[in-house]
Design a protein around this motif. Structure first.
Motif, short mmCIF file in Angstrom:
data_model
loop_
_atom_site.label_atom_id
_atom_site.label_comp_id
_atom_site.label_asym_id
_atom_site.label_seq_id
_atom_site.Cartn_x
_atom_site.Cartn_y
_atom_site.Cartn_z
N GLY A 1 33.86 29.61 40.20
CA GLY A 1 32.82 30.19 39.37
C GLY A 1 33.27 30.36 37.93
N TRP A 2 34.52 30.79 37.77
CA TRP A 2 35.07 31.02 36.43
C TRP A 2 35.27 29.73 35.65
N ILE A 3 35.85 28.73 36.31
CA ILE A 3 36.24 27.52 35.59
C ILE A 3 35.03 26.75 35.06
N VAL A 4 33.92 26.81 35.77
CA VAL A 4 32.71 26.14 35.31
C VAL A 4 32.25 26.72 33.97
N VAL A 5 32.23 28.05 33.89
CA VAL A 5 31.81 28.72 32.64
C VAL A 5 32.82 28.45 31.53
N GLY B 1 33.69 35.38 39.63
CA GLY B 1 34.28 34.38 38.75
C GLY B 1 33.36 34.02 37.60
N VAL B 2 32.06 33.90 37.87
CA VAL B 2 31.09 33.61 36.82
C VAL B 2 31.08 34.75 35.79
N LEU B 3 31.08 35.97 36.28
CA LEU B 3 31.10 37.13 35.37
C LEU B 3 32.35 37.12 34.50
N ALA B 4 33.48 36.79 35.10
CA ALA B 4 34.74 36.73 34.34
C ALA B 4 34.68 35.67 33.26
N GLY B 5 34.02 34.55 33.57
CA GLY B 5 33.89 33.49 32.58
C GLY B 5 32.99 33.88 31.42
N ILE B 6 31.94 34.64 31.72
CA ILE B 6 31.01 35.08 30.68
C ILE B 6 31.66 36.13 29.79
N ASP B 7 32.21 37.17 30.41
CA ASP B 7 32.86 38.26 29.67
C ASP B 7 33.70 39.05 30.65
N TRP B 8 34.98 39.20 30.35
CA TRP B 8 35.90 39.88 31.28
C TRP B 8 35.46 41.31 31.57
N LEU C 1 32.43 42.36 32.05
CA LEU C 1 31.45 42.28 33.14
C LEU C 1 32.15 42.25 34.49
N ALA C 2 33.15 41.38 34.59
CA ALA C 2 33.90 41.23 35.84
C ALA C 2 34.64 42.51 36.18
N LEU C 3 35.25 43.14 35.18
CA LEU C 3 36.00 44.38 35.43
C LEU C 3 35.10 45.49 35.93
N ALA C 4 33.93 45.64 35.32
CA ALA C 4 32.99 46.68 35.74
C ALA C 4 32.54 46.45 37.18
N SER C 5 32.21 45.20 37.51
CA SER C 5 31.75 44.88 38.86
C SER C 5 32.87 45.05 39.89
N LEU C 6 34.08 44.66 39.49
CA LEU C 6 35.23 44.80 40.39
C LEU C 6 35.53 46.27 40.66
N CYS C 7 35.46 47.09 39.62
CA CYS C 7 35.70 48.54 39.79
C CYS C 7 34.65 49.15 40.71
N ALA C 8 33.39 48.75 40.51
CA ALA C 8 32.31 49.26 41.38
C ALA C 8 32.56 48.85 42.82
N TRP C 9 32.99 47.60 43.02
CA TRP C 9 33.26 47.12 44.37
C TRP C 9 34.36 47.96 45.03
N PHE C 10 35.46 48.16 44.32
CA PHE C 10 36.59 48.90 44.90
C PHE C 10 36.24 50.35 45.20
N VAL C 11 35.52 50.99 44.30
CA VAL C 11 35.15 52.40 44.52
C VAL C 11 34.28 52.55 45.75
N VAL C 12 33.23 51.73 45.84
CA VAL C 12 32.32 51.81 46.99
C VAL C 12 33.03 51.39 48.28
N ALA C 13 33.88 50.37 48.20
CA ALA C 13 34.61 49.91 49.39
C ALA C 13 35.58 50.98 49.89
N LEU C 14 36.26 51.65 48.98
CA LEU C 14 37.21 52.69 49.36
C LEU C 14 36.51 53.88 49.99
N VAL C 15 35.36 54.23 49.45
CA VAL C 15 34.62 55.39 49.95
C VAL C 15 33.92 55.08 51.27
#
Length: 197
Positions: free
Chosen positions: A64-68, A111-118, A120-134
């Motif tokens: 996803g990242w490499i295409v962008v 990966g697409v989000l990381a390609g567009i703007d890091w 975006l990817a960081l915010a989504s990754l943080c949300a994923w980890f927080v919800v997954a941990l809880v």
């Protein structure tokens, strides 16, 4: 290179099913035959082989990242590059190599989000980890990330054409998790760390 050629190449690259590739490399069962039946990293993890799951996650994310990234280096606009990323994402979800029945697209979307703007990817990754941990539910974490990315995108870019791509990708992600949503509501959804069944 025309936008149409870019989108076709992006779709084909996105169609590579890394869940099957990694499973074969590690001598595992086809991930479509156990767990959720989804050819993605979370289901490969249910095999108990963390290395295979990690390889799947990295492969799905990188395509996803490499295409962008390549699209931007070739001189395409950010919106066109984001559209190419969406094509790769659709390639993963509707892969031509598995009769258009691919994964849910979470890692490829990241990966697409990381390609567009890091950010975006960081915010989504943080949300994923927080919800997954809880919650210990990968699906709930993925849904939270999907819902958040267009909001963060709007904060970063305002009313930009990229937001349309983020909204479309989020809509497909949520739609692909329809079964998970039903199981979450019924209390039957499998939690992270569960073995294949």
């Amino acid at each position: 290179m025309s936008v149409l050629i870019l989108l076709v190449v992006a779709y084909l690259l996105g169609s590579i099913p890394f869940a099957l590739v990694s499973s074969r490399l590690f001598g595992l069962q086809d991930p479509r035959t156990y767990g959720s039946g989804n050819p993605g990293a979370t289901n490969v993890l249910r095999s108990g082989n963390k290395a295979a799951a990690a390889l799947t996650l990295i492969g799905d994310c990188v395509k996803g990242w490499i295409v962008v990234w390549v699209a931007m280096r070739l001189g395409f606009t950010v919106a066109e590059a984001a559209l190419a990323g969406f094509a790769a994402f659709l390639g993963h979800v509707f892969t031509i190599f598995l009769r258009f029945n691919g994964g849910k697209g979470v890692a490829t979307a990241l990966g697409v989000l990381a390609g567009i703007d890091w950010r975006l990817a960081l915010a989504s990754l943080c949300a994923w980890f927080v919800v997954a941990l809880v919650s210990r539910y990968s699906s709930a974490a993925s849904l939270a990330s999907a819902a958040l990315s267009p909001i963060v995108g709007y904060v970063l870019f305002g009313a930009d054409p990229v937001i349309a791509v983020l909204l479309a990708m989020s809509a497909v992600l949520i739609w692909r998790h329809t079964g998970n949503i039903q199981r979450l509501l019924a209390g039957t959804e499998g939690k992270l760390g569960g073995k294949k069944g």
